[in-house]
Design a protein around this motif. Structure first.
Motif, PDB file in Angstrom:
ATOM      1  N   ARG A  21      20.573 -18.488  65.391  1.00  0.00           N
ATOM      2  CA  ARG A  21      20.576 -19.923  65.505  1.00  0.00           C
ATOM      3  C   ARG A  21      22.111 -20.114  65.196  1.00  0.00           C
ATOM      4  NH1 ARG A  21      18.908 -24.648  67.349  1.00  0.00           N
ATOM      5  NH2 ARG A  21      16.611 -24.032  66.947  1.00  0.00           N
ATOM      6  N   GLU A  44      24.892 -21.824  67.739  1.00  0.00           N
ATOM      7  CA  GLU A  44      25.599 -23.076  67.128  1.00  0.00           C
ATOM      8  C   GLU A  44      26.885 -23.097  67.154  1.00  0.00           C
ATOM      9  OE1 GLU A  44      24.172 -25.937  67.175  1.00  0.00           O
ATOM     10  OE2 GLU A  44      22.011 -25.354  67.173  1.00  0.00           O
ATOM     11  N   ASP A  69      11.334 -21.557  65.039  1.00  0.00           N
ATOM     12  CA  ASP A  69      11.680 -22.332  63.735  1.00  0.00           C
ATOM     13  C   ASP A  69      10.397 -23.030  63.371  1.00  0.00           C
ATOM     14  OD1 ASP A  69      14.189 -21.701  63.636  1.00  0.00           O
ATOM     15  OD2 ASP A  69      14.848 -23.445  64.324  1.00  0.00           O
ATOM     16  N   ASP A  70       9.613 -23.763  64.201  1.00  0.00           N
ATOM     17  CA  ASP A  70       8.444 -24.274  63.940  1.00  0.00           C
ATOM     18  C   ASP A  70       7.267 -23.288  63.500  1.00  0.00           C
ATOM     19  OD1 ASP A  70       9.489 -26.687  64.707  1.00  0.00           O
ATOM     20  OD2 ASP A  70       8.794 -26.650  66.687  1.00  0.00           O
ATOM     21  N   LYS A  81      13.559 -23.305  68.611  1.00  0.00           N
ATOM     22  CA  LYS A  81      12.893 -24.402  67.968  1.00  0.00           C
ATOM     23  C   LYS A  81      11.213 -23.716  67.858  1.00  0.00           C
ATOM     24  CE  LYS A  81      11.090 -29.283  68.640  1.00  0.00           C
ATOM     25  NZ  LYS A  81       9.903 -28.860  68.350  1.00  0.00           N
ATOM     26  N   ASN A  82      10.796 -23.077  69.022  1.00  0.00           N
ATOM     27  CA  ASN A  82       9.303 -22.570  68.881  1.00  0.00           C
ATOM     28  C   ASN A  82       9.400 -21.615  67.778  1.00  0.00           C
ATOM     29  OD1 ASN A  82       8.654 -23.991  71.088  1.00  0.00           O
ATOM     30  ND2 ASN A  82       8.908 -22.459  72.520  1.00  0.00           N
ATOM     31  N   GLU A 118      17.342 -22.681  73.539  1.00  0.00           N
ATOM     32  CA  GLU A 118      17.436 -23.873  72.630  1.00  0.00           C
ATOM     33  C   GLU A 118      15.719 -23.984  72.448  1.00  0.00           C
ATOM     34  OE1 GLU A 118      19.297 -27.297  72.367  1.00  0.00           O
ATOM     35  OE2 GLU A 118      21.384 -26.534  73.417  1.00  0.00           O
ATOM     36  N   ALA A 119      15.090 -24.075  73.355  1.00  0.00           N
ATOM     37  CA  ALA A 119      13.552 -24.034  73.340  1.00  0.00           C
ATOM     38  C   ALA A 119      13.010 -23.156  72.306  1.00  0.00           C
ATOM     39  CB  ALA A 119      12.901 -24.309  74.638  1.00  0.00           C
TER      40      ALA A 119
END
Length: 554
Positions: free
Chosen positions: A246, A250, A314-315, A311-312, A307-308
């Motif tokens: 990440r 970024e 991280d969740d 996020k997956n 990015e998707a």
């Protein structure tokens, strides 16, 4: 690579990307090899030049050819890596690129010396039978029919070949100017002038095409490397360093994405300009321009997928962390019930304190209920990351995260497909609604929620929490019942408690906060507790005398 300047040194304190040390090490190795080849070639060219002057056969032509060819390949890699160091914000990025350029200039000079020494010009013999008009016409035809690419290796050969031809054409000038026939000489001179102009124009066109195709190739290699990194990354539950991934992504979005987009736009603009000028290499220019455009779009598509997936991941990790935290809280409360609340003494004051702690702890139980409800809600949205690495037992539906088209396999963003095989972690076999089989990078797909394991874990936690609340309720009720029994067994305790409360209120009243009275009250409380313990021990030891006539002898 350059020991005098130490341009490629990286100190341990440098705050650089984790990719930079590997990149610098590779450049150091390649640069050292190029430097070694250049020095070796320089010595051997000098030796063969002496051989030529002394009419001896060449001794090092093959070795020099091998050195220059190897250096050419390594210099291409060095140029690409130098561009990466600037993209990754190396503090000496510009100096590194300048060093590579200087090495390239030395290599170009040696190539020129090599051609001068080994590739002798084939000039016609200077006699009156020479038809210079025909020779010039043949060279003009050779210039006119010269190709332009279409790929960089062919173009490099064309540039080298034209360099030799242009030198031959330059050598024709003195011989044509020395022709004795004035009328014939003037006609040939006009013809020759056109040939020289054509040669210069072709040389300029080859140089501009070479520069454009080099820019395109550098950009294509960079984007291909970035795409490969995204495709090779493990997006399952075994993702080892999502925080670092990440952070790198970024950082690239903030510092590198804009510059790369500007480079792509510049390539598009330069290509359009050359095509409008009717450059003879327009087909190659158009092909490379479109290749860069398509590769850039593919790269942006994979960025959407990345990015998707980030996020997956991280969740998923946050869900697991929160579930672990709640599980530890439940275990902690269970332990406290077993150690603190289930092993109490028949001491009204101690039991009163325990009941007070039960009341104070109620807010923690309420908080755990909220956390449990939140986990239940989130468990329905967690993507099953483990399924990405688990071989499919039967086909199941999923959706494409982005557009993808590699010329043979094409999917559209949001398209519903069926996963057939995921044995290859990088490429999955899928079927579309038309039953067509596609082989597409796995990063382009998202296995839809829910995660059955996440739901199962939530259900287990909910059961554990319910068991804890029941156990807590039972323990509290037992404690209250015992506390009430003790109060009934000792009515005097209530009077004592009332007096104690009165004393406490008096000690806490405004203006009467006397430390000595508080200390005295604390000592009285301790004496009371000790008396109650003593009374309890005595009562447990009392029994009827064996000999009622002599009870003192019992």
């Amino acid at each position: 690579m350059f020991s005098k300047k130490s341009t490629f040194r990286v100190t341990s304190s440098s705050k650089l990307s984790s990719e930079l040390p590997v990149l610098i090490a590779r450049m150091q190795k390649n640069g050292d090899q190029v430097e070694k080849d250049i020095l070796d070639t320089e010595d051997k060219l000098r030796a063969d030049k002496l051989n030529y002057e002394n009419k001896r056969p060449f001794k090092y032509e093959a070795v020099n050819n091998e050195n220059l060819a190897r250096s050419e390949v390594l210099l291409k890699d060095l140029f690409l890596d130098a561009a990466k160091t600037k993209t990754l914000k190396h503090p000496q990025g510009q100096e590194i690129e300048d060093d590579v350029k200087r090495m390239h200039e030395r290599w170009v000079h040696q190539c020129s010396v090599y051609r001068d020494l080994y590739e002798k010009l084939k000039l016609p013999k200077t006699d009156k039978s020479i038809d210079w008009s025909d020779i010039v016409a043949q060279k003009q035809q050779e210039i006119n029919k010269g190709g332009y690419g279409p790929q960089l290796p062919e173009l490099e050969q064309q540039v080298a070949s034209h360099h030799i031809v242009s030198r031959e054409i330059e050598a024709y000038g003195p011989q044509i100017n020395s022709l004795s026939d004035k009328e014939g000489r003037k006609a040939v001179q006009n013809q020759y002038k056109k040939l020289v102009d054509s040669s210069k124009l072709r040389g300029h066109q080859l140089d501009s095409l070479y520069g454009y195709m080099q820019d395109c190739t550098k950009q294509l290699v960079f984007m291909s490397d970035q795409q490969e990194k995204i495709q090779k990354r493990d997006w399952s539950d075994r993702q080892l360093e999502p925080e670092e991934v990440r952070k790198q992504y970024e950082s690239f979005k903030e510092n590198g994405l804009l510059s790369e987009e500007e480079a792509v736009n510049r390539i598009q603009d330069d290509g359009e300009r050359l095509i409008k000028l009717k450059h003879p290499g327009s087909p190659a220019i158009e092909a490379h321009k479109e290749a860069v455009k398509n590769e850039w779009q593919q790269f942006l598509n994979l960025c959407i997928c990345q990015e998707a997936h980030l996020k997956n991941v991280d969740d998923y990790r946050k869900f697991q962390f929160d579930a672990d935290t709640l599980s530890q809280s439940i275990k902690k409360h269970n332990t406290e019930l077993d150690s603190k609340f289930s092993k109490y003494k028949d001491n009204p004051r101690a039991m009163s304190d325990l009941l007070q702690q039960f009341g104070d702890d109620e807010k923690n139980i309420i908080q755990m209920d909220k956390e449990m409800n939140d986990l239940k809600r989130r468990s329905q949205q967690i993507v099953p990351l483990k399924a990405r690495r688990t071989p499919v037992s039967k086909p199941f539906p999923m959706a494409a995260l982005c557009d993808w088209d590699d010329g043979e396999n094409e999917v559209s963003r949001g398209e519903q497909l069926t996963l057939q095989n995921n044995d290859d972690p990088e490429y999955w076999i899928v079927k579309n609604s038309a039953k067509e089989t596609k082989r597409v990078p796995s990063v382009c797909f998202n296995i839809p929620p829910p995660d059955t394991e996440a739901i199962a874990r939530t259900n287990r936690l909910a059961k554990d929490l319910d068991d804890l609340k029941r156990k807590r309720s039972d323990t509290e009720n037992k404690l209250k019942n015992r506390y009430n029994e003790l109060k009934q067994m000792k009515p005097a305790y209530q009077d004592f408690q009332a007096k104690e409360v009165s004393l406490l209120n008096q000690s806490a009243a405004p203006g009467k906060d006397d430390p000595r009275s508080k200390d005295l009250l604390s000592k009285l409380n301790k004496i009371t507790d000790d008396l109650e313990e003593t009374e309890k021990e005595v009562m447990t030891q009392l029994h009827s005398p064996i000999n009622r006539s002599a009870p003192t002898q019992d």
